[in-house]
Design a protein around this motif. Structure first.
Motif, short mmCIF file in Angstrom:
data_model
loop_
_atom_site.label_atom_id
_atom_site.label_comp_id
_atom_site.label_asym_id
_atom_site.label_seq_id
_atom_site.Cartn_x
_atom_site.Cartn_y
_atom_site.Cartn_z
N TYR A 31 0.85 -1.21 0.00
CA TYR A 31 0.00 0.00 0.00
C TYR A 31 0.88 1.25 0.00
N ARG A 32 1.95 1.21 0.82
CA ARG A 32 2.84 2.39 0.89
C ARG A 32 3.45 2.69 -0.48
N ARG A 33 3.88 1.66 -1.20
CA ARG A 33 4.48 1.88 -2.53
C ARG A 33 3.46 2.50 -3.49
N ARG A 34 2.26 1.94 -3.50
CA ARG A 34 1.22 2.47 -4.40
C ARG A 34 0.89 3.90 -4.03
N PHE A 35 0.80 4.15 -2.73
CA PHE A 35 0.45 5.51 -2.26
C PHE A 35 1.53 6.50 -2.70
N GLN A 36 2.79 6.12 -2.53
CA GLN A 36 3.90 7.00 -2.91
C GLN A 36 3.88 7.31 -4.40
N ARG A 37 3.57 6.29 -5.21
CA ARG A 37 3.54 6.47 -6.66
C ARG A 37 2.43 7.43 -7.07
N ARG A 38 1.30 7.33 -6.39
CA ARG A 38 0.11 8.09 -6.82
C ARG A 38 -0.02 9.44 -6.11
N ALA A 39 0.75 9.66 -5.07
CA ALA A 39 0.59 10.89 -4.27
C ALA A 39 0.91 12.12 -5.11
N ARG A 40 0.18 13.17 -4.87
CA ARG A 40 0.46 14.46 -5.55
C ARG A 40 1.43 15.22 -4.65
N TRP A 41 2.74 14.95 -4.84
CA TRP A 41 3.76 15.55 -3.99
C TRP A 41 3.74 17.07 -4.20
N GLY A 42 3.75 17.78 -3.13
CA GLY A 42 3.71 19.25 -3.21
C GLY A 42 2.28 19.77 -3.20
N VAL A 43 1.31 18.91 -3.41
CA VAL A 43 -0.10 19.32 -3.38
C VAL A 43 -0.75 18.77 -2.11
N ASP A 44 -0.67 17.45 -1.95
CA ASP A 44 -1.28 16.81 -0.78
C ASP A 44 -0.32 16.77 0.41
N THR A 45 0.94 17.08 0.16
CA THR A 45 1.95 16.85 1.20
C THR A 45 2.42 18.14 1.86
N GLU A 46 2.90 17.98 3.07
CA GLU A 46 3.57 19.05 3.79
C GLU A 46 4.95 18.49 4.16
N VAL A 47 5.99 19.09 3.61
CA VAL A 47 7.35 18.64 3.94
C VAL A 47 7.94 19.64 4.92
N VAL A 48 8.34 19.15 6.08
CA VAL A 48 8.79 20.03 7.16
C VAL A 48 10.30 19.85 7.37
N ALA A 49 11.06 20.87 6.99
CA ALA A 49 12.50 20.87 7.26
C ALA A 49 12.68 21.38 8.69
N MET A 50 13.32 20.59 9.53
CA MET A 50 13.32 20.90 10.96
C MET A 50 14.64 21.51 11.43
N THR A 51 14.55 22.34 12.44
CA THR A 51 15.72 22.99 13.04
C THR A 51 15.82 22.59 14.51
N PRO A 52 16.97 22.07 14.95
CA PRO A 52 17.12 21.71 16.36
C PRO A 52 16.80 22.88 17.28
N GLY A 53 16.11 22.57 18.36
CA GLY A 53 15.68 23.61 19.30
C GLY A 53 14.18 23.86 19.19
N ASN A 54 13.65 23.74 17.96
CA ASN A 54 12.21 23.95 17.76
C ASN A 54 11.43 22.67 18.08
N ALA A 55 10.15 22.83 18.33
CA ALA A 55 9.25 21.67 18.51
C ALA A 55 8.20 21.73 17.40
N TYR A 56 7.93 20.58 16.79
CA TYR A 56 6.98 20.50 15.67
C TYR A 56 5.79 19.64 16.09
N LEU A 57 4.60 20.20 15.95
CA LEU A 57 3.37 19.56 16.45
C LEU A 57 2.46 19.19 15.28
N PHE A 58 1.93 17.99 15.30
CA PHE A 58 0.94 17.61 14.29
C PHE A 58 0.01 16.54 14.86
N TRP A 59 -1.06 16.29 14.10
CA TRP A 59 -2.02 15.26 14.53
C TRP A 59 -1.49 13.90 14.08
#
Ligand code: FE2
Length: 255
Positions: A181-209
């Motif tokens: 399922y993960r492979r199929r999902f990755q192939r079909r995902a609209r990267w940059g549309v459905d996704t949020e890519v978070v580049a992280m910086t040490p010291g910060n805290a990142y919160l999500f559901w």
């Protein structure tokens, strides 16, 4: 260790501000953007303590996860989870986001994770859902590499609702957390549309559901390592005997 020396500290010189923020604003930001950031939530001394411990972990393993009781006894994790400001903020956020969750469940389920590059060939991203309403990621070491090879957090935010029935949750995870399922999902995902890519910086805290968002870590460049402390707060199906049984079956030898 295989950590890239250049990747080590990108910590803000500003003093830490701790776990403070407007709860409605943070909830709204996670709902809309998929992730909210608390800048300078932890100080450099705490980062250094985690980094010193991580330096003792085996360098020849791609993915190391210390969780459960093993993580809870680590001094830097105890220090974090005993912070009343963090507990109050997490409880207020989780209560607003998921009012039906057990009000008595006020535990953090913690993990220390160290992922080294390169990623194993042909393995799909480890996309998954957490059990918790709220997931907090605290980056400690972040590879200084090209985008997509820096161990960024990738989210398909708020991909599913809270499931009323535990069985629905278990079946959904059984299907969607399979490599096929993960492979199929990755192939079909609209990267940059459905996704949020978070580049992280040490010291910060990142919160999500964590429960609602299908998420993973992007690969790390060869010779680099990503170290994070991850806090899961408030199990959506806390106390479910069926879920405990399903986890026990999954943990059986040979599975
Ligand atoms: Fe997760």
């Amino acid at each position: 260790m295989c950590m890239d020396i250049d990747a080590a500290p990108r910590i803000s010189a500003r003093p830490s501000t701790g776990f403070a923020g407007s709860v409605p604003d943070l909830v709204a930001e996670i709902d809309v953007a998929g992730c909210a950031c608390l800048p300078d939530a932890v100080d450099e001394g705490w980062i250094d303590r985690v980094r010193s411990y991580a330096a003792t972990l085996p360098a020849d393993r791609h993915d190391i996860m210390i969780e459960g009781a093993g993580a809870a006894q680590l001094g830097f994790i105890r220090e974090l989870t005993s912070d009343p400001a963090l507990g109050e903020l997490a409880e207020s956020i989780a209560r607003l986001a998921c009012p039906d969750a057990d009000p008595a469940d006020r535990q953090f389920d913690c993990a220390l994770r160290a992922v080294s590059g390169p990623a194993p060939h042909r393995r799909p991203l480890w996309l998954h859902y957490d059990a918790s309403v709220l997931t907090v990621v605290l980056p400690v070491d972040v590879p200084d590499a090209a985008p997509g090879r820096s161990g960024e957090l990738v989210l398909f935010p708020n991909h599913r609702p809270y499931r009323r029935w535990v069985l629905t949750n278990v079946l959904e995870k059984f299907i969607r957390q399979s490599d096929g399922y993960r492979r199929r999902f990755q192939r079909r995902a609209r990267w940059g549309v459905d996704t949020e890519v978070v580049a992280m910086t040490p010291g910060n805290a990142y919160l999500f559901w964590g429960y609602r968002s299908y998420h993973a870590t992007l690969p790390c460049a060869p010779g680099t390592r990503r170290v994070t402390v991850v806090l899961h707060y408030k199990d959506v199906h806390a106390g479910s005997r069926f879920l405990r049984f399903a986890k026990a079956v999954r943990a059986l030898p040979g599975r």
